[in-house]
Design an enzyme around this catalytic site. Structure first.
Site, short mmCIF file in Angstrom:
data_model
loop_
_atom_site.label_atom_id
_atom_site.label_comp_id
_atom_site.label_asym_id
_atom_site.label_seq_id
_atom_site.Cartn_x
_atom_site.Cartn_y
_atom_site.Cartn_z
CG HIS A 88 22.21 25.65 11.67
ND1 HIS A 88 23.57 25.58 11.48
CD2 HIS A 88 21.65 25.58 10.43
CE1 HIS A 88 23.83 25.45 10.20
NE2 HIS A 88 22.68 25.47 9.52
CB SER A 139 19.97 25.25 6.26
OG SER A 139 21.23 25.52 6.83
CG HIS A 199 24.18 22.13 11.19
ND1 HIS A 199 22.96 22.11 10.55
CD2 HIS A 199 25.09 22.47 10.24
CE1 HIS A 199 23.12 22.43 9.28
NE2 HIS A 199 24.40 22.64 9.06
CD GLU A 212 21.73 31.40 2.99
OE1 GLU A 212 21.89 30.40 3.71
OE2 GLU A 212 21.43 31.32 1.77
CG ASP A 242 23.38 28.37 6.41
OD1 ASP A 242 23.60 27.61 7.36
OD2 ASP A 242 22.67 28.05 5.44
#
Length: 539
Positions: free
Chosen positions: A409, A140, A485, A362, A90
């Site tokens: 991302h 996300s 982000h 993750e 992530d």
């Protein structure tokens, strides 16, 4: 001829100006200013070149080695992928990978730049476009819908198509707007399924494996009430914790590990970590899960996880924190397992079940650390993520197990200036000064909570006089409560059956379609289609 001569003169003049500008201090109105650009000082002083790298033969040999490595890829792995492991970092931008790679090498007392992360040695690499249906820079939630469901949705929504706007419960509950995840496709194919995360079980990324919601914030019923100001009926709009436990495909997951226990138990009850629950409906979803899976085991700490008899149990649920899991570098090692340890137990369990599987894993705290501009923690989380990937590749056979590594991302971490070879990646640039004469860090963020300026004068603080720890926030330019982000493409790395499909610049939502082809999942075009034609897989 004259144009060439004129260009040559201009170039010489520019070089002369560069070499002589800043050779000494300049004075304007009797006030001295620090030199801004001195090539001699920047490019010559305090530099280090490894002895072997001074020779052209060294670089030629590296080039030939990488050429031979690529030539060996002529034989494509055309096997069906019996097993699939999808790793998601992530917020794991390309700059994060570069910085983590350097840190990995420097922890070995090397210069660092020459190091590689384990998955960077995978044979095939692609780039993924991360924008979502209505946002240039994604979150996300919509990205999880893309790389898990094969469809791009709107920002803040999960498991639904672009007809659903953020917060519109009615639209999200319409089956026509819901999209299924590749884990649901895998269950229909008879595979064992599940996920592991270092965040919480109801966080946006893992929720993409099972949820259909108009808001990523709706993790429990109390969250729906809170964020809708009580306007949404929780009985008709189920929260993500409820969907995970009581609806398909979540109720069928063989493995569930992460944090966030509070979302599953009543406010009147304390969880196993001695914190109160969050649910207002008084439902204990963990008790429901145990009733549904009487042969399953619920573990809440590292010791219990290791003691779980994976050859006798039917399901594993591990919830190791009341909220998200702690950062690896700050966690109690006796209580919280690492991502690599959770991965090992999960793969041992799946192997003993003697079933084909699809598992989503993750490294979610990379992003959390970046949001706080805590680059040291972000890089440490990335290296922990890398360890889990290496373990998974070592424990499985590339002939029948496809491993895909990607990010949802980016995060706008920058690696700037001209620091010398081997400069501590988490330190200051010793080769340059800013225009105010002070040092600056190699790693920076465009926006964030800490600018390191004097509150009265507004001038930058001397970073060299500050004490830096692994959880220290790094400097940013634009004041903000957190770093947001970034919208650049992210990497996709593949190893195993049909890994050659992961090349070029891809739409992020293409990823599950490529995996499904290799593993014969879903109703689209797959390796196993007899007629070579796929069907509509929107639901």
């Amino acid at each position: 001829m004259y144009k060439i001569l004129a260009s040559f003169i201009i170039i010489v003049l520019i070089i002369w100006l560069l070499l002589h500008n800043g050779g000494g201090t300049q004075k304007t109105h009797s006030e001295s200013k620090p030199e801004i650009f001195n090539p001699r000082k920047i490019f010559n002083e305090n530099r280090f070149t490894p002895k072997v790298e001074k020779h052209a033969e060294y670089w030629h040999s590296i080039g030939q080695m990488e050429l031979l490595k690529n030539l060996q890829r002529k034989e494509l792995n055309l096997n069906r992928a019996k097993n699939v492991i999808l790793f998601l970092g992530d917020g794991m931008s390309v700059s994060t990978l570069t910085a983590a790679r350097i840190l990995k090498g420097q922890r070995k007392n090397q210069t660092g730049e020459e190091e590689s992360l384990s998955f960077e040695n995978f044979p095939y690499v692609a780039l993924s476009k991360t924008y979502c249906a209505n946002s240039q820079v994604a979150d996300s939630a919509c990205t999880a819908t893309a790389y898990l469901c094969g469809v791009k949705g709107n920002i803040g929504t999960i498991g639904v198509n672009g007809h659903v706007e953020f917060g519109n419960c009615t639209a999200s509950m319409d089956p026509a707007n819901q999209v299924s995840s590749i884990l649901a496709w895998a269950q229909k194919a008879g595979k064992a399924t599940g996920f592991i995360t270092t965040t919480s079980l109801t966080h946006a990324s893992p929720a993409g494996t099972y949820a259909h919601v108009a808001s990523r914030l709706w993790e429990s019923d109390s969250d729906i009430i809170k964020y809708s100001n009580g306007k949404i009926d929780t009985s008709t709009c189920p929260d993500m914790a409820q969907q995970l436990i009581s609806q398909e495909p979540g109720r069928n997951f063989d493995i569930i590990m992460g944090g966030g226990m509070g979302k599953f138990i009543p406010r009147t009850t304390k969880d196993f970590h001695d914190n109160g629950g969050e649910r207002k409906d008084n439902r204990n979803l963990l008790s429901l899960w145990q009733t549904m899976h009487p042969q399953g085991v619920l573990v809440t700490n590292r010791q219990q996880l290791f003691k779980a008899n994976t050859s006798e149990i039917s399901h594993i649920m591990g919830i190791f924190q009341s909220e998200t899991m702690q950062y690896h570098a700050l966690a109690d090692e006796a209580q919280q397992p690492t991502l690599m340890e959770m991965t090992k137990v999960a793969l041992d369990f799946l192997r003993r079940k003697n079933r084909e599987y699809f598992i989503f894993i993750e490294g979610g705290k990379i992003d959390s650390a970046h949001h706080s501009t805590k680059a040291g923690l972000a890089l440490d989380e990335t290296l922990e993520f890398e360890k889990a990937i290496q373990l998974a590749r070592d424990m499985t056979d590339p002939k029948d197990t496809l491993i895909v590594v990607t990010a949802d991302h980016g995060q706008p971490l920058t690696i700037g200036g001209y620091p010398r070879r081997g400069s501590p990646i988490l330190g200051l640039n010793e080769n340059e000064r800013a225009s105010d004469g002070l040092k600056f860090s190699t790693l920076n963020y465009p926006m964030g909570p800490q600018q390191y300026r004097d509150e009265k004068t507004g001038k930058r603080l001397d970073l060299g006089k500050l004490s830096w720890k692994i959880d220290s926030p790094y400097p940013s330019y634009i004041p903000s409560f957190y770093s947001s982000h970034s919208g650049e493409d992210v990497g996709v790395y593949a190893s195993g059956p049909h890994d050659y499909l992961f090349t070029g610049v891809l739409q992020q939502n293409t990823i599950p379609h490529l995996i499904a082809y290799a593993a014969c999942l879903g109703e689209g075009l797959t390796l196993c289609n007899e007629n070579g034609e796929g069907k509509n897989i929107s639901n």
